[in-house]
Design a protein around this motif. Structure first.
Motif, PDB file in Angstrom:
ATOM      1  N   ASN A 141       0.711  -1.203   0.002  1.00 63.15           N
ATOM      2  CA  ASN A 141      -0.199  -0.023   0.144  1.00 63.15           C
ATOM      3  C   ASN A 141       0.844   1.337   0.000  1.00 63.15           C
ATOM      4  O   ASN A 141       0.573   2.297  -0.722  1.00 63.15           O
ATOM      5  N   LEU A 142       1.886   1.228   0.723  1.00 67.05           N
ATOM      6  CA  LEU A 142       2.663   2.582   0.853  1.00 67.05           C
ATOM      7  C   LEU A 142       3.367   2.788  -0.272  1.00 67.05           C
ATOM      8  O   LEU A 142       3.549   3.800  -0.972  1.00 67.05           O
TER       9      LEU A 142
ATOM     10  N   TYR B 115       2.360   1.848  -3.341  1.00 62.13           N
ATOM     11  CA  TYR B 115       1.374   2.739  -4.337  1.00 62.13           C
ATOM     12  C   TYR B 115       1.177   3.892  -3.911  1.00 62.13           C
ATOM     13  O   TYR B 115       0.746   4.956  -4.631  1.00 62.13           O
ATOM     14  N   GLN B 116       1.053   4.241  -2.600  1.00 62.67           N
ATOM     15  CA  GLN B 116       0.836   5.743  -2.239  1.00 62.67           C
ATOM     16  C   GLN B 116       1.948   6.538  -2.785  1.00 62.67           C
ATOM     17  O   GLN B 116       1.619   7.756  -2.995  1.00 62.67           O
ATOM     18  N   LYS B 117       3.034   6.283  -2.725  1.00 59.87           N
ATOM     19  CA  LYS B 117       4.255   6.981  -3.142  1.00 59.87           C
ATOM     20  C   LYS B 117       4.131   7.144  -4.666  1.00 59.87           C
ATOM     21  O   LYS B 117       3.965   8.286  -5.058  1.00 59.87           O
TER      22      LYS B 117
ATOM     23  N   ARG C 244       1.319   7.332  -6.317  1.00 57.88           N
ATOM     24  CA  ARG C 244       0.150   8.188  -6.635  1.00 57.88           C
ATOM     25  C   ARG C 244       0.508   9.681  -5.954  1.00 57.88           C
ATOM     26  O   ARG C 244      -0.366  10.648  -6.025  1.00 57.88           O
TER      27      ARG C 244
ATOM     28  N   LYS D 179       0.895  10.392  -2.693  1.00 58.15           N
ATOM     29  CA  LYS D 179       0.503  10.580  -1.487  1.00 58.15           C
ATOM     30  C   LYS D 179       1.324  10.490  -0.348  1.00 58.15           C
ATOM     31  O   LYS D 179       0.839  10.598   0.667  1.00 58.15           O
ATOM     32  N   PHE D 180       2.614  10.038  -0.362  1.00 57.14           N
ATOM     33  CA  PHE D 180       3.455   9.884   0.460  1.00 57.14           C
ATOM     34  C   PHE D 180       4.811  10.093  -0.158  1.00 57.14           C
ATOM     35  O   PHE D 180       5.264   9.784  -1.240  1.00 57.14           O
TER      36      PHE D 180
END
Length: 97
Positions: free
Chosen positions: A14-15, A17-19, A21, A23-24
């Motif tokens: 998840n982290l 994918y957040q990067k 996008r 978002k991280f």
């Protein structure tokens, strides 16, 4: 005993994918080391500090608090002499998986 390692984003998590996008945002390698220095400055209990994970750019096993300043100074030497680009390359070339 406190054993440290550095965050490594693993594809499929998840982290990760957040990067992708936006978002991280990862800390820089120098920011990670500065965070470690601050952690060591604030640590007051007697313990063994161990950094022997492939994700870390330095290896140490030492008693705290008596070796605190040596470790902090050693981390500062890495920051000053190795630099962000070489630290990033080390991190990317030594994946945990």
């Amino acid at each position: 005993m406190i054993e440290v390692s550095s965050l490594t984003l693993v594809p499929g998590t998840n982290l990760f994918y957040q990067k992708q996008r936006g978002k991280f945002f990862e800390a820089t390698e120098i920011e990670r080391l500065q965070e470690m220095q601050e952690f060591l400055r604030d640590l007051t209990n007697e313990t063994i500090f161990l950094s022997d994970h492939i994700s870390m750019p330095f290896f140490v096993k030492a008693k705290l608090p008596e070796n605190r300043e040596k470790i902090i100074d050693g981390i500062q030497k890495i920051i000053d002499e190795v630099g962000e680009e070489n630290l990033r390359r080390y991190h990317e070339e030594n994946p945990i998986m």
